[in-house]
Design a protein around this motif. Structure first.
Motif, PDB file in Angstrom:
ATOM      1  N   GLY A  50      37.606  50.170  43.885  1.00 37.64           N
ATOM      2  CA  GLY A  50      37.203  48.765  43.793  1.00 37.64           C
ATOM      3  C   GLY A  50      37.246  48.209  42.379  1.00 37.64           C
ATOM      4  N   ALA A  51      37.167  46.870  42.289  1.00 40.62           N
ATOM      5  CA  ALA A  51      37.089  46.195  40.981  1.00 40.62           C
ATOM      6  C   ALA A  51      35.792  45.418  40.858  1.00 40.62           C
ATOM      7  CB  ALA A  51      38.267  45.253  40.797  1.00 40.62           C
ATOM      8  N   SER A  52      35.334  44.807  41.975  1.00 42.91           N
ATOM      9  CA  SER A  52      34.046  44.104  41.933  1.00 42.91           C
ATOM     10  C   SER A  52      33.036  45.019  42.613  1.00 42.91           C
ATOM     11  CB  SER A  52      34.139  42.748  42.623  1.00 42.91           C
ATOM     12  OG  SER A  52      34.385  42.861  43.987  1.00 42.91           O
ATOM     13  N   THR A  53      32.593  46.016  41.875  1.00 40.32           N
ATOM     14  CA  THR A  53      31.779  47.077  42.467  1.00 40.32           C
ATOM     15  C   THR A  53      30.285  46.764  42.398  1.00 40.32           C
ATOM     16  OG1 THR A  53      31.908  48.154  40.324  1.00 40.32           O
ATOM     17  CG2 THR A  53      33.446  48.906  41.981  1.00 40.32           C
ATOM     18  N   HIS A 166      39.805  39.296  41.176  1.00 37.31           N
ATOM     19  CA  HIS A 166      41.046  39.784  41.782  1.00 37.31           C
ATOM     20  C   HIS A 166      42.262  38.933  41.432  1.00 37.31           C
ATOM     21  CE1 HIS A 166      38.648  42.009  45.173  1.00 37.31           C
ATOM     22  NE2 HIS A 166      38.584  42.603  44.011  1.00 37.31           N
ATOM     23  N   GLN A 174      35.840  34.943  45.363  1.00 41.76           N
ATOM     24  CA  GLN A 174      36.842  36.020  45.323  1.00 41.76           C
ATOM     25  C   GLN A 174      37.806  36.026  46.510  1.00 41.76           C
ATOM     26  OE1 GLN A 174      35.623  40.186  43.993  1.00 41.76           O
ATOM     27  NE2 GLN A 174      35.939  40.577  46.164  1.00 41.76           N
ATOM     28  N   GLU A 175      37.279  35.810  47.739  1.00 40.12           N
ATOM     29  CA  GLU A 175      38.136  35.976  48.913  1.00 40.12           C
ATOM     30  C   GLU A 175      37.941  34.870  49.939  1.00 40.12           C
ATOM     31  OE1 GLU A 175      37.390  39.921  50.500  1.00 40.12           O
ATOM     32  OE2 GLU A 175      37.331  40.762  48.479  1.00 40.12           O
ATOM     33  N   ASP A 254      34.286  35.756  51.070  1.00 41.10           N
ATOM     34  CA  ASP A 254      33.570  36.715  50.239  1.00 41.10           C
ATOM     35  C   ASP A 254      33.555  36.177  48.820  1.00 41.10           C
ATOM     36  OD1 ASP A 254      32.382  38.724  48.861  1.00 41.10           O
ATOM     37  OD2 ASP A 254      33.971  40.211  49.126  1.00 41.10           O
ATOM     38  N   GLU A 296      30.221  36.861  53.111  1.00 45.00           N
ATOM     39  CA  GLU A 296      29.868  38.168  52.538  1.00 45.00           C
ATOM     40  C   GLU A 296      29.411  37.957  51.091  1.00 45.00           C
ATOM     41  OE1 GLU A 296      33.222  40.864  52.680  1.00 45.00           O
ATOM     42  OE2 GLU A 296      32.533  41.896  50.892  1.00 45.00           O
ATOM     43  N   LYS A 348      32.404  50.524  53.396  1.00 40.02           N
ATOM     44  CA  LYS A 348      33.461  51.063  52.539  1.00 40.02           C
ATOM     45  C   LYS A 348      33.167  52.534  52.294  1.00 40.02           C
ATOM     46  CE  LYS A 348      34.290  46.888  49.688  1.00 40.02           C
ATOM     47  NZ  LYS A 348      33.747  46.153  48.514  1.00 40.02           N
ATOM     48  N   ARG A 377      39.493  48.459  49.763  1.00 43.14           N
ATOM     49  CA  ARG A 377      39.124  48.097  48.405  1.00 43.14           C
ATOM     50  C   ARG A 377      40.278  47.306  47.793  1.00 43.14           C
ATOM     51  NH1 ARG A 377      34.053  50.222  46.774  1.00 43.14           N
ATOM     52  NH2 ARG A 377      34.230  48.360  45.475  1.00 43.14           N
ATOM     53  N   SER A 378      40.012  46.660  46.676  1.00 46.15           N
ATOM     54  CA  SER A 378      41.092  45.893  46.043  1.00 46.15           C
ATOM     55  C   SER A 378      42.193  46.817  45.518  1.00 46.15           C
ATOM     56  CB  SER A 378      40.543  44.996  44.946  1.00 46.15           C
ATOM     57  OG  SER A 378      39.721  45.719  44.067  1.00 46.15           O
ATOM     58  N   LYS A 399      38.467  44.144  57.465  1.00 45.44           N
ATOM     59  CA  LYS A 399      39.175  43.347  56.448  1.00 45.44           C
ATOM     60  C   LYS A 399      40.022  44.283  55.604  1.00 45.44           C
ATOM     61  CE  LYS A 399      36.168  42.832  52.376  1.00 45.44           C
ATOM     62  NZ  LYS A 399      35.690  41.905  51.352  1.00 45.44           N
TER      63      LYS A 399
HETATM   64  P1  PGA Z   1      36.539  45.483  45.407  1.00 46.56           P
HETATM   65  O1  PGA Z   1      36.336  44.102  46.172  1.00 46.56           O
HETATM   66  O2  PGA Z   1      37.292  46.418  46.263  1.00 46.56           O
HETATM   67  O3  PGA Z   1      37.308  45.056  44.171  1.00 46.56           O
HETATM   68  O4  PGA Z   1      35.176  45.991  45.060  1.00 46.56           O
HETATM   69  C1  PGA Z   1      36.250  44.013  47.546  1.00 46.56           C
HETATM   70  C2  PGA Z   1      35.024  43.253  47.978  1.00 46.56           C
HETATM   71  O5  PGA Z   1      34.255  42.745  47.138  1.00 46.56           O
HETATM   72  O6  PGA Z   1      34.788  43.167  49.169  1.00 46.56           O
END
Ligand code: PGA
Ligand code: ZN
Length: 432
Positions: A50-53, A166, A174-175, A254, A296, A348, A377-378, A399
């Motif tokens: 992930g990036a936004s953890t 992202h 973000q989404e 999200d 989300e 996740k 995950r991203s 998703k």
């Molecule tokens: P991430 O983002 O995989 O970069 O953490 C996905 C999400 O926030 O759902």
């Protein structure tokens, strides 16, 4: 588990286990794990990132050696699999995956799985699950189906507009996802996703917007206001010949709001600095104006009071999914259920670090009446484990990014394969 290595207690003997460093969809290293059972069955798993953890996620182990991959190498995690984990898991007969996962947790010995690395452990757990499913002569989704649960084909949530961390655009949310809730079949849902994605590309091009992509394959236009994007999505859904709404194609958001809540305690959205209560009102207006069925991480992971208000205000008519706030952790989810925070959890595998704990998180949700949205995950590989998890768990929601790019469509294509093989499986969100 404390039995000597020669003891025969179970039927599953792992003869070989090894990992290597491969690349994920962002061009960053990640472990790929291979497990071989006595008799020759072998299975492979690729680990997402992930990036936004969330701050309470199990810890991904990275080398930090700036001389390799800008510090992002995973040779330490790979070595943990090839060394300590291989030594512990080979030469013993395991009863089931729960026993293997418990041994991994015990061997690691830390709460966050940071010693061996959650990216090492989850890869081993996923590969073992696959191998055990093959050994049982079952499809992975069948093998993952808990007793008393009816498997279903999930509603795919296609992330078609990317922002936040992202994408390098000014969009704070973000989404923006499209969810064909009303599609008659999974195949028709995938078709709707791809057709709307195509219509959206044309609309953006007509408006002189860039059609470059964010990390999850959605477009990353130079737009700022979430409402502007929502209006665009409704136009794209209609242009592609579908009905925008719960009977047709709904929208899911999200915002990943932990990323834009600043030290001043305010949520910084499109140049405004909003309080939790102002965010709740913004969501209330959004859900009245647009066919948004799911939000989300509408509020940040440390804003539990705000979450309680959000749930009280919108929980009856909107699915409110906790991602960063729950991190697929059964104990945190149980706490949230008792406090009426959210009404659904994101799921996740690498947030908690083993398949067994992930299944526990889902069971906790089922017992508490919380929905579950299985998620990629991203940073992804072409591994499609989550498609099987979504089907087997019967949660009805997945998703996996845009209906484009190999690592995203690998999941949707796996759903299509399962749907073709098993036309008897129902499609959609389970009836309440
Ligand atoms: P991430 O983002 O995989 O970069 O953490 C996905 C999400 O926030 O759902
Ligand atoms: Zn999220």
């Amino acid at each position: 588990m404390t039995a000597p290595a020669t003891a025969v207690t179970g039927t599953h003997q792992i003869t070989d286990i090894g990992a290597l460093e491969i690349l994920d969809s962002r061009g960053r290293p990640t472990p790929q794990v291979r497990v071989t059972l006595a008799g020759g069955i072998a299975a492979v798993a690729g680990v997402p990132s992930g990036a936004s953890t969330g701050s309470r996620e199990a810890v991904e182990r990275r080398d930090g050696d700036q001389g390799r991959f800008r510090g992002l190498g995973v040779l330490g995690a790979v070595e943990a699999v090839n060394g300590e984990i291989a030594k512990r898991l080979t030469g013993y007969r395991w009863r089931d995956l729960a026993e293997i996962d418990a041994a991994l947790i015990e061997l690691d010995g830390t709460a966050g799985k940071e010693r061996l690395g959650a990216n090492a452990i989850v890869g081993v757990s996923m590969a073992c699950a696959r191998a055990l499913a093959v050994a049982a002569g079952r499809e992975l989704w069948e093998w993952l189906t808990p007793a008393g649960v009816a498997p279903r084909l999930p509603v795919p949530h296609f992330n078609v507009i990317n922002g936040g961390v992202h994408a390098p655009n000014p969009l704070d949310f973000q989404e923006f996802m499209i969810a064909p809730l009303g599609a008659p079949t999974l195949a028709e849902a995938v078709r709707a996703g791809a057709e709307i994605y195509g219509a959206l590309r044309s609309l953006l091009a007509e408006r002189g917007q860039v059609t470059s992509l964010g990390d999850e394959g959605g477009f990353a236009p130079q737009l700022t206001e979430p409402e502007e994007v929502l209006a665009l999505l409704v136009t794209a859904i209609t242009a592609a010949g579908y009905t925008a709404g719960r009977d047709g194609v709904a929208i899911a958001l999200d915002p990943a709001s932990s990323e834009f809540r600043h030290a001043d305690g305010r949520y910084h959205v499109a140049g405004q600095k909003l309080t939790s209560m102002e965010m709740v009102e913004r969501y209330a207006e959004i859900t009245e104006r647009f066919p948004v069925w799911l939000i989300e991480d509408g509020l940040a992971e440390d804003d539990w009071d705000g979450w309680a208000v959000l749930t009280e205000r919108l929980g009856e008519r909107v699915q409110l999914v906790g991602d960063d706030i729950f991190v697929t952790n059964p104990a945190i989810i149980a706490d949230a259920i008792s406090r009426r925070v959210a009404n659904a959890s994101l799921i996740k595998l690498n947030q908690i670090g083993t398949v067994t704990e992930t299944l526990e998180a889902m069971a906790t949700c089922r017992r508490g009446g919380y929905a579950q949205l299985v998620s990629h995950r991203s940073g992804e590989t072409t591994d499609s484990f989550i498609a099987d998890l979504a089907v087997g768990s019967g949660c009805g929601e997945l998703k996996a990014g845009a209906p484009a790019r190999g690592e995203r469509v690998a999941k949707y294509n796996r759903l299509l394969e399962i749907a073709a093989a098993r036309p008897d499986l129902p499609y959609g969100v389970p009836p309440a």
